[in-house]
Design an enzyme around this catalytic site. Structure first.
Site, PDB file in Angstrom:
ATOM      1  N   HIS A  27      -7.614   4.855   0.743  1.00 43.28           N
ATOM      2  CA  HIS A  27      -7.832   5.965   1.859  1.00 43.28           C
ATOM      3  C   HIS A  27      -7.675   5.266   3.329  1.00 43.28           C
ATOM      4  O   HIS A  27      -8.012   5.513   4.415  1.00 43.28           O
ATOM      5  CB  HIS A  27      -9.121   6.657   1.998  1.00 43.28           C
ATOM      6  CG  HIS A  27      -9.396   7.354   0.636  1.00 43.28           C
ATOM      7  ND1 HIS A  27     -10.355   8.002   0.071  1.00 43.28           N
ATOM      8  CD2 HIS A  27      -8.303   7.913   0.131  1.00 43.28           C
ATOM      9  CE1 HIS A  27     -10.138   8.712  -0.785  1.00 43.28           C
ATOM     10  NE2 HIS A  27      -8.842   8.824  -0.854  1.00 43.28           N
TER      11      HIS A  27
ATOM     12  N   SER B 105     -19.354   6.663  -6.569  1.00 42.32           N
ATOM     13  CA  SER B 105     -18.288   7.604  -6.036  1.00 42.32           C
ATOM     14  C   SER B 105     -18.944   8.806  -6.710  1.00 42.32           C
ATOM     15  O   SER B 105     -19.303   8.984  -7.933  1.00 42.32           O
ATOM     16  CB  SER B 105     -17.041   7.417  -6.349  1.00 42.32           C
ATOM     17  OG  SER B 105     -15.865   8.453  -5.909  1.00 42.32           O
TER      18      SER B 105
ATOM     19  N   CYS C   3       4.061   7.736  18.068  1.00 43.98           N
ATOM     20  CA  CYS C   3       5.198   7.071  17.723  1.00 43.98           C
ATOM     21  C   CYS C   3       5.027   5.830  16.654  1.00 43.98           C
ATOM     22  O   CYS C   3       5.736   5.075  16.382  1.00 43.98           O
ATOM     23  CB  CYS C   3       5.374   6.030  19.058  1.00 43.98           C
ATOM     24  SG  CYS C   3       4.085   4.746  19.263  1.00 43.98           S
TER      25      CYS C   3
END
Ligand code: APR
EC number: 2.3.1.286
Length: 234
Positions: free
Chosen positions: A114, A181, A125
């Site tokens: 991530h 997680s 840009c």
């Protein structure tokens, strides 16, 4: 038992989430009652849309997170994983975390699925900046575009190099250990499946139940990751 698996395995891959860094002082996202997404709606603050339509709130939220990762440090668990890599016990780490703590603790082979809060880039840009810009309250590029952390926002694709590295590591693993997680976000939560499909033993260490517990060979709930890693390290 897991300690035995760790010493006997040929290719151990560690998969970490925000629960790996809560003992460093950083909040996770979905811990009941205290996760970041209990207070904020991620679609309104952590999405490409938020960057375009809610830029002040976006910058305010992420400036705090950039400052946090500068103020907090890896904990003993991060250092144990780095030691295990240098001892050849662990071959790589696939992380969803953007705090850079695995590398700061000394881990070398790390896939940041991530992205990272350690870098910024211009949304227009693409010019890269150091995260110090946010510390100095510089929020815009010389071209006028807004500076944003080089993390994956909801609705954006994962960095191809990190994804491919993680895929190849998950396919090679004979032991795949998930640390902290909820396994609720795709495509990151596919890697435990890929490892399992390729013959790996799957271990999940998470305070609360996860979406993949039923597929694991060993699940450890209700314990702090730091203590579990310390126990395996003894
Ligand atoms: N020890 C063990 N488990 C812990 C600890 C700890 N010290 N601290 C938290 N946990 C567990 C929580 O119970 C929770 O289930 O870690 C899990 C963290 O889950 P999430 O908060 O959902 O974090 P994560 O799985 O990394 O989220 C994935 O979602 O918002 C996106 O991009 C963000 O990378 C993030 C992704």
């Amino acid at each position: 038992m897991v300690r035995d698996w760790l010493t006997k395995s040929k290719y151990t891959v560690i998969f970490t989430g925000a629960g790996m860094s809560t003992e460093s002082g950083l909040p996770d996202f979905r811990s009941s009652g205290q996760g970041l997404w209990e207070q904020e709606d991620p679609s309104k603050i952590a999405s490409a849309d938020a960057l375009n339509n809610n830029v002040e709130a976006f910058i305010d939220f992420y400036r705090t997170r950039v400052l946090n990762v500068k103020d907090y440090k890896p904990h003993n668990g991060h250092h144990i994983l780095a030691d295990w890599e240098s001892q050849g016990l662990v071959q790589s780490i696939i992380t969803q975390n953007v705090d850079g703590f695995h590398q700061e603790a000394g881990s070398k082979r790390v896939a940041e699925l991530h992205g990272t809060l350690q870098k910024l880039h211009c949304q227009s840009c693409g010019k890269e900046y150091n995260s110090e810009e946010y510390v100095n309250q510089e929020y815009y590029c010389k071209c006028g575009g807004v500076l944003r952390p080089s993390i994956v926002l909801f609705g954006e694709t994962l960095p191809q190099d990190a994804f491919q590295f993680a895929l190849s590591e998950a396919e090679k693993a004979d032991l795949f250990i998930v640390l902290g997680s909820s396994l609720s976000v795709t495509p990151a939560n596919q890697f435990p499946f890929i490892a399992k499909d390729n013959g790996a033993r799957l271990v999940i260490v998470n305070r609360e139940p996860t979406e993949l517990d039923a597929f694991a060979d060993q699940v450890i709930h209700g314990r702090e990751i730091g203590n579990v890693l310390q126990e395996w390290d003894n």
